[in-house]
Each structure stands twice: as structure tokens, then as C-alpha cells.
Design an enzyme around this catalytic site. Structure first.
Site, PDB file in Angstrom:
ATOM      1  N   ASP A  43      -5.959  -3.488  -2.178  1.00 24.98           N
ATOM      2  CA  ASP A  43      -4.928  -3.181  -1.181  1.00 24.98           C
ATOM      3  C   ASP A  43      -4.338  -4.454  -0.552  1.00 24.98           C
ATOM      4  OD1 ASP A  43      -3.657  -2.434   1.305  1.00 24.98           O
ATOM      5  OD2 ASP A  43      -4.784  -0.567   1.264  1.00 24.98           O
ATOM      6  N   SER A  85       0.821  -1.205   0.000  1.00 20.77           N
ATOM      7  CA  SER A  85       0.000   0.000   0.000  1.00 20.77           C
ATOM      8  C   SER A  85       0.860   1.261   0.000  1.00 20.77           C
ATOM      9  CB  SER A  85      -0.955  -0.040   1.202  1.00 20.77           C
ATOM     10  OG  SER A  85      -1.978   0.906   1.075  1.00 20.77           O
TER      11      SER A  85
END
Length: 312
Positions: free
Chosen positions: A186, A66
Site C-alpha cells: 500500500d 490505494s
């Protein structure tokens, strides 16, 4: 102790187009650098990496989840100051990271603005510097269909951008990224801190940059019921989200033990991080960046001792 003072992002940024990458003339150390995500908490990591770049320290393999992947992308390209500069300059622009962006585009983290308009028009990114870097980047996303982490090592900074987008596509406020026959979001739910992947590469030294303080405990996801409905077609991913806090807290405990044993070197915030995931206050963001820079500076003597002959 190393000097902790440093220029502002405005002073650090290269304002006139492309620039010579900071790694020129340096050799990468045979070390893995593992970077946790955390949305705008990644400002702490940005400070750590800028300190490393100021010391002309380059880890040969960067593995990021991320916001950690976004930080790593700039670090591998030798773009000192870029992450902090962009976050503080554009934090109030709804096209960058906001719920307004989510309502208008389906992505809280504005994909077109962040991954096209900024690097290709407003703040040119040196793609050649990334291609020619002595380092490599592996990003971590979540594969919705398998419920497992997807690790992708970049070979082209443009063609592989979908993996960077996927790694930072926060669940519930991002569109699913479909690429190479996979459905991705993510990487946090499946591998928040990819230390196991790093260990399995065979590299002996591992630096881990966390974005939560020692003693932090993740609570169950308050939006789990909503996530279960939204991703009902992907039960394995829903399970990873449901049990993420157990895995996360266990991993944080393990990392502390590994640091004490000397198998990894941890750098983490010295106190609770209080900024929001979509923080709009540039002063708060810059303060967190400064904290990351100073924390890395204080840890530098011990880190040098940990790296020993592997430090180039």
C-alpha cells in the site's frame, strides 16, 4: 448551484456487458487529479468522481494512492458508477474485503476475486476504454526495500494490474506484491496524498480529493510493534510506518494552506467519516457516496472559477 440529485448505483451501472465510456466526445482538461486512499472511505471519492463524470469533466492525469488508485482506474476508463456499485454490492461478500479473506488467502482485499473474477466474469471491465482514454493513471505504492514511494504510470490496464494490487495491499493484512524486481505494499505509508509528485509534473492546476475532514489528526500506529516485527527485513519501510502520522498531519496542514493560497483545490468530507475500513453496511457506504457527490456539487462553482480557461 448544480442539481445534486442522482440515480442509484443500480440505475447508474451498465448491466449488460461492456458499455461506451462516459468520456466519449469530451476533451480532457490539463489538470491533475490527486486522490487519497482510505479503504472504504474511498466511497466519498467515488461520489466526487461520479459528479465530475456527470458534468463531463475529465482531468488528464489521475494520481491515486490505494483506494484512490482504484477509484482512478474506473474514472480513467469512463466507468461512471462502477466503484460505488461494486462496493455496495460486494461489501458483504467475504471474498471482496474481509478478515475472512485474509485468513483464507493472505489478503484482506481479495486479489483473485477483486482483480480477476469481478472484472473478467461478474462485472466486465472495459479494458479498451481504459487504453483509449484521453486520461492517464499513475498509482502509488510503497517500496519496502527503499522505504520510498513507487509511482507507476499505466500503459496497459491488464499488464499493469500488479501495481494496482500493490497500491491497495494494506500492511499487515496483505501479501507483499513482488513485481518488476520490487517488493511493494500500500502506498499510504510512503505517500498518502501524492501532491508533491503532482506538482513536479509541471501541471499548473491540481484538484486534491481527501477522505478525512478538516481538523483530522492521525494518531501513532497502534500496531507499530507488530509491523516492526513483520517487516524487520525492511527497516526503511518500518521507519516510514513509524513516522507516518507526523508526515501525514504536516501534509494535511500544508494542503489547507495551499488551498487557501489558490495553488490547489481541495475537496474533502465536511464532517468526520465514521465508516469502518472494512465496512459491511451498504446503506452507510451509499450515504458516504452521496456525501461525496453533494460535496463536489457544492464545490463546483468555486472549482470552475479555480480552473478558469483550463476547464474543457
Amino acid at each position: 448551484m448544480q442539481e445534486t440529485s442522482k440515480p442509484t448505483p443500480e440505475q447508474r451501472v451498465h448491466e449488460s456487458g461492456l458499455h461506451e465510456p462516459s468520456y466519449i466526445g469530451c476533451e480532457a482538461s490539463p489538470v491533475n487529479l490527486v486522490l487519497e486512499g482510505g479503504a472504504m472511505r474511498g466511497q466519498f471519492t467515488a461520489g466526487v468522481l461520479d459528479f465530475f463524470m456527470d458534468q463531463r469533466f475529465w482531468a488528464h492525469h489521475v494520481i491515486g494512492t490505494s483506494a484512490g488508485a482504484l477509484n482512478g482506474y474506473n474514472y480513467v476508463a469512463g466507468e461512471d458508477g462502477r466503484t460505488c456499485y461494486l462496493n455496495t454490492k460486494y461489501c458483504n461478500d467475504w471474498r471482496y474485503l474481509s478478515m475472512k479473506s485474509f485468513v483464507r488467502t493472505g489478503n484482506a482485499f481479495g486479489v483473485e476475486f477483486t482483480f480477476d473474477t469481478i472484472p473478467n466474469e461478474l462485472e466486465p471491465f472495459n479494458y479498451d476504454a481504459f487504453k483509449n482514454s484521453p486520461m492517464m493513471l499513475t498509482t502509488v505504492a510503497s517500496n519496502l526495500e527503499t522505504g520510498e514511494a513507487d509511482y507507476h504510470t499505466f500503459t496497459d490496464p491488464r499488464a499493469d494490474i500488479p501495481y494496482l494490487i500493490a497500491s491497495s495491499a494494506m500492511p499487515l493484512v496483505s501479501k507483499i506484491v513482488e513485481h518488476d524486481g520490487k517488493k511493494l505494499l500500500d502506498g499510504g505509508p510512503c505517500d498518502s496524498v501524492p501532491i508533491l509528485y503532482s506538482l513536479l509534473t509541471g501541471t499548473k492546476k491540481h484538484i486534491v480529493v481527501l477522505t478525512q475532514h478538516e481538523g483530522y489528526t492521525k494518531e501513532p500506529n497502534k500496531l507499530q510493534a507488530l509491523a516492526a516485527r513483520q517487516y524487520s527485513e525492511y527497516p526503511h519501510f518500518v521507519d516510514r510506518m513509524r513516522f507516518r502520522h507526523f508526515e501525514y498531519n504536516r501534509l494535511y496542514r500544508a494542503l489547507s494552506r495551499m488551498h487557501d493560497e489558490g495553488s490547489v483545490f481541495l475537496i474533502r468530507p465536511p464532517e468526520p467519516v465514521t465508516i469502518g475500513s472494512m465496512e459491511k453496511d451498504p446503506d452507510k457506504l451509499f450515504a458516504l457516496y452521496e456525501q461525496g457527490y453533494e460535496t463536489a456539487a457544492r464545490a463546483w462553482p468555486a472549482l470552475r472559477a479555480y480552473l478558469g480557461d483550463d476547464l474543457r
